[in-house]
Design an enzyme around this catalytic site. Structure first.
Site, PDB file in Angstrom:
ATOM      1  N   GLU A 115       0.864  -1.188   0.000  1.00 50.11           N
ATOM      2  CA  GLU A 115       0.000   0.000   0.000  1.00 50.11           C
ATOM      3  C   GLU A 115       0.896   1.231   0.000  1.00 50.11           C
ATOM      4  OE1 GLU A 115      -2.709  -0.238   3.472  1.00 50.11           O
ATOM      5  OE2 GLU A 115      -1.981  -2.285   3.499  1.00 50.11           O
ATOM      6  N   ARG A 121      -6.969  -1.445  -5.230  1.00 53.16           N
ATOM      7  CA  ARG A 121      -7.866  -0.480  -4.607  1.00 53.16           C
ATOM      8  C   ARG A 121      -7.212   0.894  -4.637  1.00 53.16           C
ATOM      9  NH1 ARG A 121      -9.078   0.284   1.707  1.00 53.16           N
ATOM     10  NH2 ARG A 121     -10.720   1.835   1.543  1.00 53.16           N
ATOM     11  N   TYR A 129      -7.860   4.849  -3.323  1.00 48.25           N
ATOM     12  CA  TYR A 129      -8.727   5.558  -2.383  1.00 48.25           C
ATOM     13  C   TYR A 129      -8.044   6.784  -1.787  1.00 48.25           C
ATOM     14  CZ  TYR A 129      -6.215   2.334   0.790  1.00 48.25           C
ATOM     15  OH  TYR A 129      -5.257   1.600   1.434  1.00 48.25           O
ATOM     16  N   ASP A 132      -7.003   8.441   1.426  1.00 46.67           N
ATOM     17  CA  ASP A 132      -6.680   7.945   2.760  1.00 46.67           C
ATOM     18  C   ASP A 132      -6.828   9.038   3.809  1.00 46.67           C
ATOM     19  OD1 ASP A 132      -5.742   6.081   4.617  1.00 46.67           O
ATOM     20  OD2 ASP A 132      -3.701   6.849   4.457  1.00 46.67           O
TER      21      ASP A 132
END
Lengths: 63, 452
Positions: B9, B53, B55, B57
């Site tokens: 990530e 994914r 997004y 944060d």
């Protein structure tokens, strides 16, 4: 450098079925080979107002 | 060796400036970027057809979580794909802002620090067996994580009260303990938050948040490959007496500030091996483990060979690794740039070179510049990265998610997915739970796709 051969040979990480690995498009060279040209290019791409840019670069903390 | 799911990530830093001056706050830039995402996916958190994914944060960072990857190299490819996707988003955002008459340039950086002392990360996820002794894994892993900076550090010009110095790691100064459930307040090396995104009776997530965001393919790959092997050794309970650090938070700073790798690392036993000694200890133990338990594992053999080569080169002369390691490449660049313009160590132009090394823009990012000219060793090529922008890994659960999303788009059907669920938004709300991240074929998913 003594390790170059080993790295460039073994740097071709074994393929598994999922991933293709390839050599770089450009021929390999030392990092600072032809350094004057490299530094010219860096000067071209860097922001003019370094102090302001760096000081203004503020993020929020992540995890 | 049994396969393991690995994921990365990445939290990105963003800016919007004109002539170096900030025009929009970080929040505003990120929100503008995600207007495009919301317009497409009706949410600021979406799953893509490559299984990843994307997004917004906490703290308004764009964040990209790779899909479940089956090898360290695959994770590197998918992280690079994330860079491209986020960069494309930045380009579109710049165009949209320009169309609204807001002049400036969107920049995205994959680094870990800003000028105000905030940090954001590159988090590694290794799926481990629930049945294992998690405490033994984490305590055995901490000294490895503290010392792997010698090759995995992304390098940073650190400004302190005593002046500016170059250190190995972006993250080291922002980590306060070994293992805990904290995140932003008292950041640990390993976060114990237990969200396996899988069958929780069988799996657990090992969430390593101490890593720097590597720009170098090689450094990123070696970081994941060696960590995976050390975890494997600890998981399989090989005989290994892990060294115990007297204080991980002190040790990680000491190691980061010692470019030679030869400074002392204090153990509870009172002994003071060097960071390179500690790495060597792990290398030898993993070599023994692989030879005894997995003698035919080519991927492990290969990773061990590179690890061995890197440690030997670091002992001899770290500058030899300028084509492989971020911190060495960046240091060489900084020294050359400083010499050309005869700059003092705290000149902001050097801080800008440090930052620009991490710029995602292929035309302006300094790491990209080095790669383009063949000055850094690459492990993945543009075609593999372009493929990973569209397609999921073939041999993990991400393949099911990707197929489902692509089929739904083609059929014009409304669906909802997360890491585990694939759901058809209709009256019956048919949902398939995919609880094993290593399973990439599933008749239930085939039937769900047939129903689209």
């Amino acid at each position: 450098m003594a390790g170059t051969e080993r790295v460039s040979r073994s740097g071709d990480v074994p393929r598994d079925d999922d991933v293709v690995v390839a050599e770089a498009a450009a021929p390999a060279r030392e990092l600072l080979d032809g350094v004057e040209d490299l530094l010219d290019e860096i000067d071209e791409v860097l922001e003019d107002n370094a102090e302001e840019f760096v000081r203004g670069y503020v993020q929020k903390g992540g995890e | 060796m049994r396969r393991r799911v690995i994921g990365l990530e990445t939290e990105y830093g963003v800016s919007f400036t004109l002539g170096g001056q900030r025009r929009l706050s970080t929040d505003e830039v990120a929100r503008h970027m995600f207007r495009h995402v919301v317009a497409w996916g009706r949410s600021s958190s979406v799953f893509l057809e490559n299984g990843a994914r994307l997004y917004l944060d906490v703290g308004a960072h764009p964040e990209y979580a790779t899909p479940e990857c089956a090898t360290p190299l695959e994770a590197v490819v998918h992280e690079r794909a994330g860079d491209r996707i986020v960069h494309d988003l930045a380009v579109r955002t710049g165009e949209a802002l320009a169309a609204e008459g807001i002049r400036g340039e969107v920049r995205v950086f994959r680094n870990n620090t800003d000028s105000a002392g905030n940090s954001y990360g590159s988090h590694e996820n290794y799926l481990v067996d629930r049945a294992g002794d998690f405490g033994r894994i984490t305590s055995g892993l901490v000294p490895f994580l503290v010392t792997r900076q010698v090759f995995a550090g992304a390098g940073k010009l650190l400004r302190g009260p005593g002046g500016t110095e170059y250190v190995l790691s972006q993250r080291a100064e922002h980590v306060w303990e070994g293992v805990s459930s904290a995140t932003t307040r008292s950041r640990p090396l390993i976060n114990t938050r237990d969200e396996p995104h899988a069958d929780a009776e069988r799996f657990r997530r090992l969430h390593v948040i101490v890593g720097d965001s590597n720009m170098s393919d090689y450094a990123c790959w070696l970081r994941l490959a060696t960590t995976d092997l050390v975890v494997r050794m600890l998981e399989e309970r090989a005989a290994f007496a892990a060294p115990e650090l007297a204080d991980p938070a002190v040790a990680i700073r000491d190691v980061s500030r010692d470019l030679s790798g030869r400074g002392p690392v204090r153990l509870t036993s009172g002994r003071t091996p060097t960071a390179l000694d500690v790495q060597e200890l792990y290398l030898v133990a993993v070599e023994r483990f692989v030879a005894a338990r997995h003698p035919d594992d080519e991927l492990a053999e290969h990773a061990l060979g590179e690890w061995r080569f890197v440690l030997a080169a670091l002992r001899e002369d770290p500058m030899r690794l300028e084509r492989q390691l971020d911190w060495v490449a960046k240091l060489r660049l900084l020294e050359a740039y400083r010499a050309r313009h005869d700059l003092p160590a705290d000149d902001p132009r050097l801080a800008l070179v440090d930052l620009a090394y991490h710029d995602l823009d292929p035309r302006r990012g300094l790491h990209h510049l080095l790669v383009r000219e063949g000055r850094m060793q690459r492990l993945v090529d543009d075609a593999a990265v372009a493929d990973a922008m569209e397609h999921p890994p073939r041999r993990t659960r991400a393949a099911l998610r990707g197929r489902f999303l692509a089929a739904a788009r083609r059929a014009g059907r409304d669906v909802t997915v997360d890491w585990v669920h694939l759901k058809l938004n209709e009256q019956a709300q048919r949902t398939v739970l995919c609880k094993d991240p290593l399973v990439w074929q599933d008749e239930r998913v085939d039937r769900l796709i047939d129903a689209l």
